[in-house]
Scaffold this motif. Structure first.
Motif, PDB file in Angstrom:
ATOM      1  N   UNK A 107       0.835  -1.204   0.000  1.00 43.61           N
ATOM      2  CA  UNK A 107       0.000   0.000   0.000  1.00 43.61           C
ATOM      3  C   UNK A 107       0.867   1.250   0.000  1.00 43.61           C
ATOM      4  N   UNK A 108       1.915   1.244   0.810  1.00 46.73           N
ATOM      5  CA  UNK A 108       2.816   2.409   0.854  1.00 46.73           C
ATOM      6  C   UNK A 108       3.471   2.614  -0.511  1.00 46.73           C
ATOM      7  N   UNK A 109       3.934   1.523  -1.119  1.00 45.81           N
ATOM      8  CA  UNK A 109       4.604   1.630  -2.424  1.00 45.81           C
ATOM      9  C   UNK A 109       3.664   2.158  -3.503  1.00 45.81           C
ATOM     10  N   UNK A 110       2.409   1.733  -3.468  1.00 43.18           N
ATOM     11  CA  UNK A 110       1.467   2.125  -4.515  1.00 43.18           C
ATOM     12  C   UNK A 110       0.733   3.433  -4.241  1.00 43.18           C
ATOM     13  N   UNK A 111       0.388   3.655  -2.960  1.00 44.41           N
ATOM     14  CA  UNK A 111      -0.505   4.777  -2.655  1.00 44.41           C
ATOM     15  C   UNK A 111       0.027   5.758  -1.608  1.00 44.41           C
ATOM     16  N   UNK A 120      -7.329   1.548   4.399  1.00 48.68           N
ATOM     17  CA  UNK A 120      -7.354   0.529   3.346  1.00 48.68           C
ATOM     18  C   UNK A 120      -6.445  -0.648   3.677  1.00 48.68           C
ATOM     19  N   UNK A 121      -5.264  -0.366   4.205  1.00 47.04           N
ATOM     20  CA  UNK A 121      -4.317  -1.435   4.544  1.00 47.04           C
ATOM     21  C   UNK A 121      -4.894  -2.366   5.606  1.00 47.04           C
ATOM     22  N   UNK A 122      -5.531  -1.792   6.610  1.00 46.68           N
ATOM     23  CA  UNK A 122      -6.143  -2.631   7.647  1.00 46.68           C
ATOM     24  C   UNK A 122      -7.281  -3.448   7.047  1.00 46.68           C
ATOM     25  N   UNK A 123      -8.127  -2.822   6.253  1.00 44.37           N
ATOM     26  CA  UNK A 123      -9.238  -3.536   5.620  1.00 44.37           C
ATOM     27  C   UNK A 123      -8.773  -4.647   4.699  1.00 44.37           C
ATOM     28  N   UNK A 124      -7.767  -4.360   3.879  1.00 48.37           N
ATOM     29  CA  UNK A 124      -7.219  -5.376   2.968  1.00 48.37           C
ATOM     30  C   UNK A 124      -6.601  -6.513   3.766  1.00 48.37           C
ATOM     31  N   UNK A 125      -5.904  -6.176   4.849  1.00 49.75           N
ATOM     32  CA  UNK A 125      -5.289  -7.210   5.688  1.00 49.75           C
ATOM     33  C   UNK A 125      -6.342  -8.139   6.279  1.00 49.75           C
ATOM     34  N   UNK A 142      -0.359  -4.267  12.807  1.00 51.58           N
ATOM     35  CA  UNK A 142       0.885  -4.317  12.030  1.00 51.58           C
ATOM     36  C   UNK A 142       0.720  -3.561  10.718  1.00 51.58           C
ATOM     37  N   UNK A 143      -0.413  -3.752  10.043  1.00 53.37           N
ATOM     38  CA  UNK A 143      -0.674  -3.036   8.790  1.00 53.37           C
ATOM     39  C   UNK A 143      -0.728  -1.529   9.037  1.00 53.37           C
TER      40      UNK A 143
END
Length: 188
Positions: A107-111, A120-125, A142-143
């Motif tokens: 997520x960091x690399x893309x957004x 979003x990272x927590x939801x995707x995780x 962690x996310x």
């Protein structure tokens, strides 16, 4: 046009009905049923969780790289305070943290790192942990920590994987050295 309006109206009615059910579905007894907690179990949770986090702190000192992140403290609660929980088993511990760390890095690399990408990272995780049967609630932290800190790939290895493996090793030792505990219930 009339048909489309009818569909929208039916959806609105359905949503209102669902919302009207929410208070009723939230009803629950004031007190739940709890398994008895022994002083011995609580004391050993204190001793073993302290040992796990101190082991991570000692490896941090030896490596000179910070390994102690908040989500590992939350994992300690499960590993040493709820050893029989499915969420505390090795597959969930390791898989949940690693998957969430990888999501954070991606997520960091893309957004980038913003409040939206943290959410979003927590939801995707959570989504991926559910699909892979590796749900471990501290993985969500962690996310969040990874995106908040704009983590790179190194975050997956140090502190996440290293910290998780140290906690797992301590949990296997301390939860099996006493007769009133057994860990893990299963590896995979």
């Amino acid at each position: 046009m009339k048909r489309r309006l009818s569909v929208v109206m039916r959806r609105n009615v359905a949503i209102r009905k669902r919302l009207a059910r929410v208070p009723r579905r939230c009803r629950a007894p004031i007190r739940g049923i709890r398994a008895p907690m022994t002083l011995r179990y609580a004391f050993w949770s204190f001793v073993s969780s302290s040992a796990g986090l101190l082991a991570i702190a000692e490896v941090t000192r030896l490596l000179g790289h910070p390994l102690l992140i908040g989500s590992l403290g939350a994992s300690a609660v499960l590993l040493f305070g709820a050893t029989e929980s499915p969420l505390a088993q090795p597959r969930n511990l390791v898989g949940g943290h690693l998957l969430s760390a990888l999501v954070a890095v991606g997520v960091v690399a893309l957004l980038g790192s913003t409040p939206l990408t943290m959410a979003l990272a927590v939801g995707i995780s959570i989504f991926l942990m559910n699909l892979t049967h590796t749900t471990h609630p501290p993985g969500g932290a962690t996310a969040l920590i990874g995106v908040q800190g704009a983590a790179g790939f190194g975050f997956v290895i140090l502190p996440v994987l290293t910290g998780v493996l140290i906690l797992l090793a301590v949990a296997c030792l301390t939860n099996n050295v006493v007769y009133h505990r057994s860990y893990p219930r299963h590896w995979l």
